[in-house]
Design a protein around this motif. Structure first.
Motif, short mmCIF file in Angstrom:
data_model
loop_
_atom_site.label_atom_id
_atom_site.label_comp_id
_atom_site.label_asym_id
_atom_site.label_seq_id
_atom_site.Cartn_x
_atom_site.Cartn_y
_atom_site.Cartn_z
N TYR A 132 0.82 -1.21 0.00
CA TYR A 132 0.00 0.00 0.00
C TYR A 132 0.86 1.26 0.00
CZ TYR A 132 -2.88 3.86 1.54
OH TYR A 132 -3.48 5.09 1.62
N ALA A 133 1.73 1.42 0.99
CA ALA A 133 2.48 2.67 1.15
C ALA A 133 3.71 2.65 0.25
CB ALA A 133 2.89 2.87 2.61
N ASN B 192 0.28 4.89 -4.54
CA ASN B 192 0.03 3.92 -3.46
C ASN B 192 -0.68 2.68 -4.02
OD1 ASN B 192 -2.84 4.33 -3.51
ND2 ASN B 192 -2.61 6.13 -2.17
#
Length: 353
Positions: free
Chosen positions: A55-56, A61
């Motif tokens: 995700y990050a 993202n």
């Protein structure tokens, strides 16, 4: 089957690869840059069975990456997993809305990774088998449709050969009318398949003339009132010859046969239909048929010059012809006049336009 693995930290990718290696049939392909992963996905979409993304990440993202993957048509249904240390309900909802199939929490247990990816690879294989089966069915349907269309063309060709034996120029007239009908249909924005079907059906517009006696059909000069009444019966006879078929093109041909001599103002035959009560197909065929009659040489008249015929068609929009169809016909004027021998045809049978 490839498993695309995306994490901006290389060590995390190595951990994921180590977890997936014991999984039979799973070939991990790792990336640390989302743009590079997307480029690979676009280049080799059919090889990818599962997508796993962190995700990050900088620049893009995981949710944005999933959206980008879903925009690749071939990957619209590929199972996609987002792996993250965040445990926010709003993030999961956003990922699901973007197209995520499953989630893994960091640090992920290798057994859980293998179990989930194995299930998703099986799901991906099932989707692929379904696509291939659907494609196979589509091919079979296309072949069956092509066979039916070929049989229809054979029937039409047989009917037209019969008509040609009655009138030496019928074949040329049919070709010209069919071409003009196709041009009109295109100008009206009809889909290509419908244009072809209408053009093919129009080849049979005068098939009822095979029942007209030679003394009338081949008579040099104008017809008497009684002879004209006999000639005009070809419209209904054509409908009877072509009617009753389950074939869409034959039903359309029957409709054209009976209605292409109706007039927009209601003074045509056989039923004196008016305006939009006249079938659309008949209104299109009427324009093509009359134009060809005007530009055809006959024993009792010369072929009209193209510009005179154009003027006549325009002047009779709203009386003989549907104005919208005349507008469409004239919008293809350059193609009409480019048709071989346009405006200098010769023909022996009398006009019924």
């Amino acid at each position: 089957m490839l498993t695309l693995v995306l994490d901006d930290i290389e060590m995390n990718n190595q951990v994921m690869v180590a977890a997936l290696q014991p999984l039979a049939g799973c070939v991990p392909r790792t990336f640390t840059v989302p743009a590079e992963a997307l480029a690979f996905a676009r280049a080799r979409p059919y090889e990818i069975g599962v997508v796993i993304t962190d995700y990050a990440m900088p620049d893009m993202n995981g949710v944005e990456f999933i959206r980008a993957v879903r925009r690749i048509p071939e990957l619209g249904n590929v199972p996609t997993v987002m792996i993250t240390s965040y445990d926010q309900r709003s993030l999961r909802r956003e990922a699901l809305e973007a197209g995520a199939t499953d989630f893994l929490a960091k640090p992920a247990d290798p057994f859980e990774i293998r179990a989930r990816v194995a299930n998703l690879l099986a799901l991906s294989a099932a989707h692929r088998a379904q696509r291939e089966y659907a494609a196979h069915l589509a091919c079979e349907v296309a072949e069956a449709v092509a066979l039916v269309e070929e049989r229809e063309r054979e029937i039409i060709s047989t009917l037209m050969r019969a008509a040609e034996h009655r009138d030496s120029d019928t074949g040329d007239h049919i070709a010209r009318v069919s071409t003009y009908v196709g041009l009109i249909a295109e100008a009206l924005g009809m889909p290509p398949d419908e244009c072809r079907q209408l053009s093919l059906a129009a080849t049979m517009h005068d098939v009822g003339k095979i029942a007209v006696p030679d003394a009338i059909l081949l008579k040099p000069g104008a017809l008497s009132a009684e002879e004209r009444r006999e000639m005009e019966q070809h419209a209904e006879r054509g409908q009877r010859i072509l009617g009753g078929s389950a074939s869409p093109v034959m039903r359309l041909a029957a409709e054209i046969a009976v209605s292409h001599h109706e007039r927009w103002d209601g003074t045509g035959y056989p039923y004196r239909l008016k305006g939009e009560a006249i079938p659309f197909s008949g209104r299109v065929a009427a324009v093509a048929d009359v134009f060809d009659a005007l530009t055809t040489e006959r024993p009792y008249k010369q072929a009209w010059p193209l510009e005179r015929a154009r003027a006549h068609m325009s002047e009779n929009a709203g009386t003989h012809f549907d104005p919208r169809i005349i507008k469409a016909f004239l919008s293809r004027w350059q193609q009409v006049t480019a048709f071989p021998n346009s405006g200098q045809h010769s023909r022996s049978a009398p006009s019924t336009a």
